[in-house]
Design a protein around this motif. Structure first.
Motif, mmCIF file in Angstrom:
data_model
loop_
_atom_site.group_PDB
_atom_site.id
_atom_site.type_symbol
_atom_site.label_atom_id
_atom_site.label_comp_id
_atom_site.label_asym_id
_atom_site.label_seq_id
_atom_site.Cartn_x
_atom_site.Cartn_y
_atom_site.Cartn_z
ATOM 1 N N TYR A 47 1.093 -1.362 -0.011
ATOM 2 C CA TYR A 47 -0.046 0.093 0.600
ATOM 3 C C TYR A 47 0.385 1.349 0.417
ATOM 4 C CZ TYR A 47 -4.471 -3.022 0.644
ATOM 5 O OH TYR A 47 -4.956 -3.350 0.218
ATOM 6 N N GLN A 48 2.312 0.521 -0.376
ATOM 7 C CA GLN A 48 2.919 1.830 -0.169
ATOM 8 C C GLN A 48 2.859 3.489 0.390
ATOM 9 O OE1 GLN A 48 1.775 3.551 -4.526
ATOM 10 N NE2 GLN A 48 3.269 2.485 -5.441
ATOM 11 N N VAL A 49 3.247 2.583 2.204
ATOM 12 C CA VAL A 49 3.071 3.786 3.454
ATOM 13 C C VAL A 49 5.096 3.134 3.653
ATOM 14 C CG1 VAL A 49 1.800 3.728 5.369
ATOM 15 C CG2 VAL A 49 1.091 2.879 3.340
ATOM 16 N N PRO A 50 5.860 3.825 3.351
ATOM 17 C CA PRO A 50 7.228 3.374 2.988
ATOM 18 C C PRO A 50 7.795 3.931 5.326
ATOM 19 C CG PRO A 50 7.885 5.756 1.585
ATOM 20 C CD PRO A 50 5.662 4.810 2.185
ATOM 21 N N ARG A 51 6.988 4.065 5.865
ATOM 22 C CA ARG A 51 7.526 5.012 7.260
ATOM 23 C C ARG A 51 6.560 3.820 7.960
ATOM 24 N NH1 ARG A 51 5.051 7.714 11.539
ATOM 25 N NH2 ARG A 51 6.336 8.092 12.924
ATOM 26 N N LEU A 52 5.533 3.431 7.830
ATOM 27 C CA LEU A 52 4.839 2.385 8.093
ATOM 28 C C LEU A 52 6.357 0.791 8.460
ATOM 29 C CD1 LEU A 52 3.134 0.690 10.245
ATOM 30 C CD2 LEU A 52 1.721 0.422 7.985
ATOM 31 N N GLU A 53 6.420 0.863 6.803
ATOM 32 C CA GLU A 53 7.376 -0.322 6.228
ATOM 33 C C GLU A 53 8.709 -0.272 7.403
ATOM 34 O OE1 GLU A 53 9.364 -2.308 2.060
ATOM 35 O OE2 GLU A 53 7.876 -0.499 2.294
ATOM 36 N N LEU A 54 9.021 0.303 7.393
ATOM 37 C CA LEU A 54 10.510 0.882 8.664
ATOM 38 C C LEU A 54 10.586 0.466 10.107
ATOM 39 C CD1 LEU A 54 13.450 2.310 8.790
ATOM 40 C CD2 LEU A 54 12.265 3.963 8.490
ATOM 41 N N LEU A 55 9.332 1.014 9.955
ATOM 42 C CA LEU A 55 8.928 0.759 11.898
ATOM 43 C C LEU A 55 8.218 -0.074 11.387
ATOM 44 C CD1 LEU A 55 5.932 3.700 12.291
ATOM 45 C CD2 LEU A 55 8.567 3.105 13.410
ATOM 46 N N CYS A 56 8.170 -1.396 10.808
ATOM 47 C CA CYS A 56 7.744 -3.050 11.195
ATOM 48 C C CYS A 56 9.638 -3.274 11.031
ATOM 49 C CB CYS A 56 6.806 -3.647 9.702
ATOM 50 S SG CYS A 56 4.718 -2.840 10.538
ATOM 51 N N SER A 57 10.085 -2.878 10.476
ATOM 52 C CA SER A 57 11.343 -3.532 9.942
ATOM 53 C C SER A 57 11.986 -3.235 11.372
ATOM 54 C CB SER A 57 11.964 -3.516 9.205
ATOM 55 O OG SER A 57 11.240 -3.578 7.456
ATOM 56 N N GLN A 58 11.993 -1.860 12.208
ATOM 57 C CA GLN A 58 12.729 -2.066 12.695
ATOM 58 C C GLN A 58 12.104 -2.366 14.307
ATOM 59 O OE1 GLN A 58 12.106 2.768 13.459
ATOM 60 N NE2 GLN A 58 14.059 2.913 12.811
ATOM 61 N N ALA A 59 10.357 -2.982 14.321
ATOM 62 C CA ALA A 59 10.127 -3.871 15.378
ATOM 63 C C ALA A 59 9.948 -5.004 14.901
ATOM 64 C CB ALA A 59 8.588 -3.798 15.071
ATOM 65 N N LEU A 60 10.793 -5.529 13.930
ATOM 66 C CA LEU A 60 11.121 -7.358 13.721
ATOM 67 C C LEU A 60 12.279 -7.256 14.172
ATOM 68 C CD1 LEU A 60 9.538 -7.837 10.052
ATOM 69 C CD2 LEU A 60 9.496 -8.948 12.723
ATOM 70 N N GLN A 61 13.388 -6.722 13.904
ATOM 71 C CA GLN A 61 14.582 -6.056 14.001
ATOM 72 C C GLN A 61 15.074 -7.059 16.425
ATOM 73 O OE1 GLN A 61 16.712 -3.393 12.396
ATOM 74 N NE2 GLN A 61 16.023 -4.530 10.572
ATOM 75 N N GLU A 62 13.832 -5.679 17.043
ATOM 76 C CA GLU A 62 14.071 -6.293 17.899
ATOM 77 C C GLU A 62 13.402 -7.151 18.499
ATOM 78 O OE1 GLU A 62 11.912 -2.086 18.416
ATOM 79 O OE2 GLU A 62 13.280 -0.481 18.315
ATOM 80 N N SER A 63 12.249 -7.861 18.131
ATOM 81 C CA SER A 63 11.794 -9.202 18.814
ATOM 82 C C SER A 63 12.169 -10.212 18.115
ATOM 83 C CB SER A 63 10.635 -9.377 17.656
ATOM 84 O OG SER A 63 10.283 -9.475 16.823
ATOM 85 N N VAL A 64 12.991 -10.033 17.724
ATOM 86 C CA VAL A 64 14.349 -11.328 17.673
ATOM 87 C C VAL A 64 15.000 -12.191 19.266
ATOM 88 C CG1 VAL A 64 16.071 -12.423 16.968
ATOM 89 C CG2 VAL A 64 14.762 -10.817 15.095
ATOM 90 N N GLY A 65 14.443 -12.644 19.532
ATOM 91 C CA GLY A 65 14.719 -13.916 20.950
ATOM 92 C C GLY A 65 14.720 -14.726 20.761
ATOM 93 N N PRO A 66 14.406 -15.640 21.573
ATOM 94 C CA PRO A 66 14.598 -17.247 21.577
ATOM 95 C C PRO A 66 13.865 -17.841 21.070
ATOM 96 C CG PRO A 66 15.817 -16.499 23.922
ATOM 97 C CD PRO A 66 14.828 -15.267 23.009
ATOM 98 N N ALA A 67 12.708 -17.412 21.619
ATOM 99 C CA ALA A 67 11.533 -18.499 20.492
ATOM 100 C C ALA A 67 10.704 -17.752 19.029
ATOM 101 C CB ALA A 67 10.197 -17.741 21.338
ATOM 102 N N THR A 68 11.625 -16.454 18.801
ATOM 103 C CA THR A 68 11.431 -15.812 17.554
ATOM 104 C C THR A 68 12.084 -15.529 16.811
ATOM 105 O OG1 THR A 68 12.107 -14.153 18.240
ATOM 106 C CG2 THR A 68 9.770 -14.585 18.394
ATOM 107 N N ALA A 69 13.391 -16.076 16.766
ATOM 108 C CA ALA A 69 14.584 -15.956 15.784
ATOM 109 C C ALA A 69 14.329 -17.097 14.952
ATOM 110 C CB ALA A 69 16.141 -16.297 16.535
ATOM 111 N N VAL A 70 13.499 -18.283 14.895
ATOM 112 C CA VAL A 70 13.946 -19.278 13.831
ATOM 113 C C VAL A 70 12.529 -18.989 12.797
ATOM 114 C CG1 VAL A 70 13.418 -22.027 12.933
ATOM 115 C CG2 VAL A 70 15.326 -21.345 15.366
#
Length: 193
Positions: A102-125
């Motif tokens: 839907y061409q919302v680059p700021r939201l895409e960036l926020l989601c990418s940041q949230a993904l990077q911050e959510s890497v943990g033992p249960a989510t890494a794989v």
């Protein structure tokens, strides 16, 4: 909101989205706000398009919660990833894909940041597999490094059992073999000195 003032080409009125196979409803969403926040919606509701005067628009290939989070972001500028570590990572993945579509680059960036911050033992794989599927090299590298550095925690969390993609499994095995070779080399050089 300033962009909604003085632009006669913006559509007027509301739209109801029918989301997914079950056509769950998101009702009474302002078309003009969607248009100023997303190039995709600006085109969809543009002059000459059938959706411009439509009261309902069907949205396939997503779920109600994720599309609602997209609409909420467009209307309020607030990111809603749900509750719980696993749910937030899953929602961030889906929402990032929607933001791209839907061409919302700021939201895409926020989601990418949230993904990077959510890497943990249960989510890494699961995130590793998703990064592999979507071609997200940065997240892929981060997850591979996390699995290598926290192998026991990932294994204890059930991460190994979550593996579905044979290509990812081969990659992780290759990483493990590389680490073993590095350790053997370090031991040899240490025993010589």
């Amino acid at each position: 909101m300033e962009k909604t003032w003085g632009d006669a080409t913006l559509p007027q009125g509301m739209v109801t989205f029918l989301v997914g196979d079950d056509e769950e409803r998101i009702e009474h969403v302002s078309k003009n706000v969607l248009c100023v926040r997303s190039v995709f919606f600006r085109t969809m509701f543009g002059i000459g398009m059938k959706e411009r005067d439509a009261a309902e628009v069907t949205v396939l290939e997503t779920d109600l919660a994720s599309f609602t989070a997209l609409v909420r972001y467009l209307l309020t500028d607030q990111l809603d990833l749900g509750e719980g570590e696993g749910e937030q990572a899953r929602r961030a993945l889906v929402l990032r894909q929607l933001a791209h579509k839907y061409q919302v680059p700021r939201l895409e960036l926020l989601c990418s940041q949230a993904l990077q911050e959510s890497v943990g033992p249960a989510t890494a794989v699961p995130l590793l597999e998703a990064a592999h599927t979507t071609g997200d090299g940065r997240l892929l590298a981060q997850c591979r490094r996390f699995v290598a550095d926290h192998a026991a925690e990932v294994r204890a969390s059930g991460g190994v059992e979550q593996l579905r993609d044979l290509g990812v499994a081969k990659g992780l095995l290759g990483d493990a073999l590389d680490q073993v070779a590095e350790l053997k080399g370090a031991l040899r050089s240490h025993s010589r000195s």
